[in-house]
Design a protein around this motif. Structure first.
Motif, PDB file in Angstrom:
ATOM      1  N   LYS A  98     -12.421  46.099   0.288  1.00 41.88           N
ATOM      2  CA  LYS A  98     -12.606  45.585   1.569  1.00 41.88           C
ATOM      3  C   LYS A  98     -12.223  44.180   1.839  1.00 41.88           C
ATOM      4  N   GLU A  99     -12.146  43.390   0.848  1.00 41.77           N
ATOM      5  CA  GLU A  99     -11.523  42.290   1.044  1.00 41.77           C
ATOM      6  C   GLU A  99     -10.018  42.201   1.155  1.00 41.77           C
ATOM      7  N   GLN A 139      -8.618  44.638   2.587  1.00 43.88           N
ATOM      8  CA  GLN A 139      -8.321  45.029   4.099  1.00 43.88           C
ATOM      9  C   GLN A 139      -8.393  43.681   4.874  1.00 43.88           C
ATOM     10  N   CYS A 140      -9.231  42.868   4.927  1.00 44.04           N
ATOM     11  CA  CYS A 140      -9.167  41.908   5.691  1.00 44.04           C
ATOM     12  C   CYS A 140      -7.937  40.983   5.545  1.00 44.04           C
ATOM     13  N   TYR A 141      -7.338  40.870   4.281  1.00 45.94           N
ATOM     14  CA  TYR A 141      -6.310  40.048   4.187  1.00 45.94           C
ATOM     15  C   TYR A 141      -5.122  40.803   4.667  1.00 45.94           C
ATOM     16  N   SER A 147      -4.541  37.849   9.523  1.00 45.19           N
ATOM     17  CA  SER A 147      -5.741  37.604  10.667  1.00 45.19           C
ATOM     18  C   SER A 147      -5.744  36.052  10.592  1.00 45.19           C
ATOM     19  N   ILE A 205      -9.361  34.864   8.588  1.00 40.89           N
ATOM     20  CA  ILE A 205      -9.223  34.668   7.100  1.00 40.89           C
ATOM     21  C   ILE A 205      -9.700  32.969   7.035  1.00 40.89           C
ATOM     22  N   HIS A 229     -13.267  32.152   8.739  1.00 41.37           N
ATOM     23  CA  HIS A 229     -14.631  32.731   8.027  1.00 41.37           C
ATOM     24  C   HIS A 229     -14.684  31.474   6.653  1.00 41.37           C
ATOM     25  N   GLU A 284     -14.432  41.790  13.033  1.00 40.07           N
ATOM     26  CA  GLU A 284     -14.063  43.216  12.401  1.00 40.07           C
ATOM     27  C   GLU A 284     -13.462  42.752  11.096  1.00 40.07           C
ATOM     28  N   ASN A 285     -12.977  41.365  10.814  1.00 39.73           N
ATOM     29  CA  ASN A 285     -12.780  40.787   9.425  1.00 39.73           C
ATOM     30  C   ASN A 285     -13.755  40.002   8.948  1.00 39.73           C
ATOM     31  N   HIS A 320     -14.924  39.171   5.208  1.00 34.34           N
ATOM     32  CA  HIS A 320     -14.535  37.700   4.387  1.00 34.34           C
ATOM     33  C   HIS A 320     -15.783  36.712   4.513  1.00 34.34           C
TER      34      HIS A 320
END
Length: 431
Positions: free
Chosen positions: A247-248, A250-252, A303, A306, A309, A363-364, A367
């Protein structure tokens, strides 16, 4: 994870300084930078530039050099030398997996000069400093020599105190300029920053994942002891742990349907330096005049969420407040657009409106969980005696002691109690 933003410490013991940092080496650096083959070093001094709890990924040394130039003029130069940690093989291996030094040298050798060159085309940005001036990139010794920002009056903020609104807005404005310039450069040369893909979470390395997941298990145990209302949160986080790394990542991951920028990647108070009015000597009330970003080891094309947050959950003073965070997002977004307007940016269809941008921010939002539980705990670490690179990279007593020192912090625990219900309302615990 590290920086140059502390005041001078005691002189380094000789064993703290790599053997290659000597008179001949420093003379070579100055001759190359000043294009003066007649430079002669008269003397030099070295000091550690960071304290425990501020430096996990590199050795940072402050050096003062007395020298004469070709005109026999006496000068004093003050510089920062960042080099890789060589004394622990496991730490060295993990840092290499993350390409931390390779990427930072690429940042200072290629990406940041391009950003500076772009800024120099605009009168409003020519006199603005976003990052320190690079002096020399040494690929042989994995080292970067930078200007010492202390000589220009910049100082680090207190990581335990956190940043007030004035400090936070200065930092966010510089971040917005940095991000906006990367958007412009990507427009001119599509994909030019995609090689920066080794952030703290990435698809190539997992050296920190053991520490992250081990810490999360201890956090769940701690939350379970808070009382009945937090047992459910403990269960939710424990259920997420097997999926946490993905999941992290995917944020990156850069997303074609969202705004992407060259993110700083490690954007917290220790990696930001501030300049103050030299006549204002009151540390408690003095107002910052400027901010500069340092430490680009984990920069990544991703994004902007990153960086946002990470910053909000590690660096703000006072108790956490979601409304305050979203107000800061709005401020950052305004500064981003203002910078893009300076360059007469043509592709506004690729820039989300604020409502869409805020949606992308959340959506991110996973993080935010990572930074609130792990990075905030590191940022607010009070017992610096347990802080060392091995605590992050090597399983054993050092990691165990470091994790409990992070977690058994009443201030951090109070922050978690506030944030957990907020994060649940944002759907951040959903699989």
């Amino acid at each position: 994870m590290d920086g140059q933003n502390t005041t001078d410490n005691d002189n380094c013991d000789s064993e703290d300084v790599p053997k290659w940092i000597n008179k001949d080496y420093l003379e070579l650096v100055l001759k190359d930078y000043f294009k003066d083959n007649l430079i002669k070093i008269l003397d030099f001094y070295t000091k550690l530039a960071t304290k425990k709890g501020e430096n996990y990924a590199s050795l940072v040394i402050r050096v003062v050099i007395e020298y004469e130039n070709k005109n026999l003029k006496y000068n004093i130069g003050k510089y920062i030398i960042k080099s890789s940690i060589e004394d622990d093989p496991i730490t060295k291996k993990v840092i290499k997996e993350y390409q931390a030094f390779e990427d930072e040298m690429l940042m200072y050798g290629e990406a940041l000069p391009k950003i500076q060159e772009l800024m120099n085309t605009q009168n409003n940005l020519q006199e603005i400093s976003v990052f320190p001036k690079p002096i020399y990139c040494d690929f042989k010794n994995n080292a970067i020599i930078l200007e010492d920002l202390l000589q220009r009056g910049y100082k680090g903020a207190d990581r335990l105190k956190g940043l007030d609104e004035q400090h936070a807005k200065l930092a966010l404005k510089k971040l917005a300029i940095f991000h906006a310039c990367s958007i412009i450069l990507d427009q001119q040369d599509p994909g030019c920053f995609k090689k920066f893909d080794h952030g703290i979470y990435n698809r190539h390395s997992d050296g920190l994942n053991t520490f992250f997941c081990s810490s999360l298990h201890k956090i769940c145990t701690t939350l379970h002891n808070f009382g009945d209302e937090f047992i459910n949160y403990s269960k939710k986080i424990r259920n997420l742990i097997p999926h946490w790394v993905e999941k992290e990542r995917q944020c990156y991951d850069p997303k074609p349907n969202q705004l992407n920028v060259l993110a700083h990647g490690d954007f917290w108070s220790t990696n930001i330096m501030f300049k103050y009015d030299e006549f204002d000597q009151d540390d408690e009330s003095r107002k910052p005049l400027d901010a500069i970003l340092i430490d680009f080891q984990f920069s990544i094309w991703a994004s902007p969420a990153i960086d946002l947050h990470y910053f909000f959950n590690t660096s703000l003073a006072g108790l956490p407040n979601i409304d305050e965070m979203e107000n800061y997002v709005k401020y950052y977004y305004h500064e981003l657009l203002e910078t893009l307007k300076l360059f007469e940016f043509k592709e506004y269809s690729k820039i989300p409106n604020f409502k869409e941008f805020l949606q992308e921010f959340w959506e991110n939002g996973f993080h935010a969980l990572q930074t609130a539980f792990i990075h905030k705990s590191i940022a607010f670490l009070e017992d610096s005696s347990v802080a060392c690179p091995e605590a992050l990279f090597c399983e054993g007593d050092k990691m165990e002691n470091f994790e409990w020192a992070m977690i058994n912090n009443k201030r951090i625990q109070e922050h978690w109690k506030i944030l957990l219900p907020c994060f649940e309302r944002k759907g951040l615990f959903d699989l």
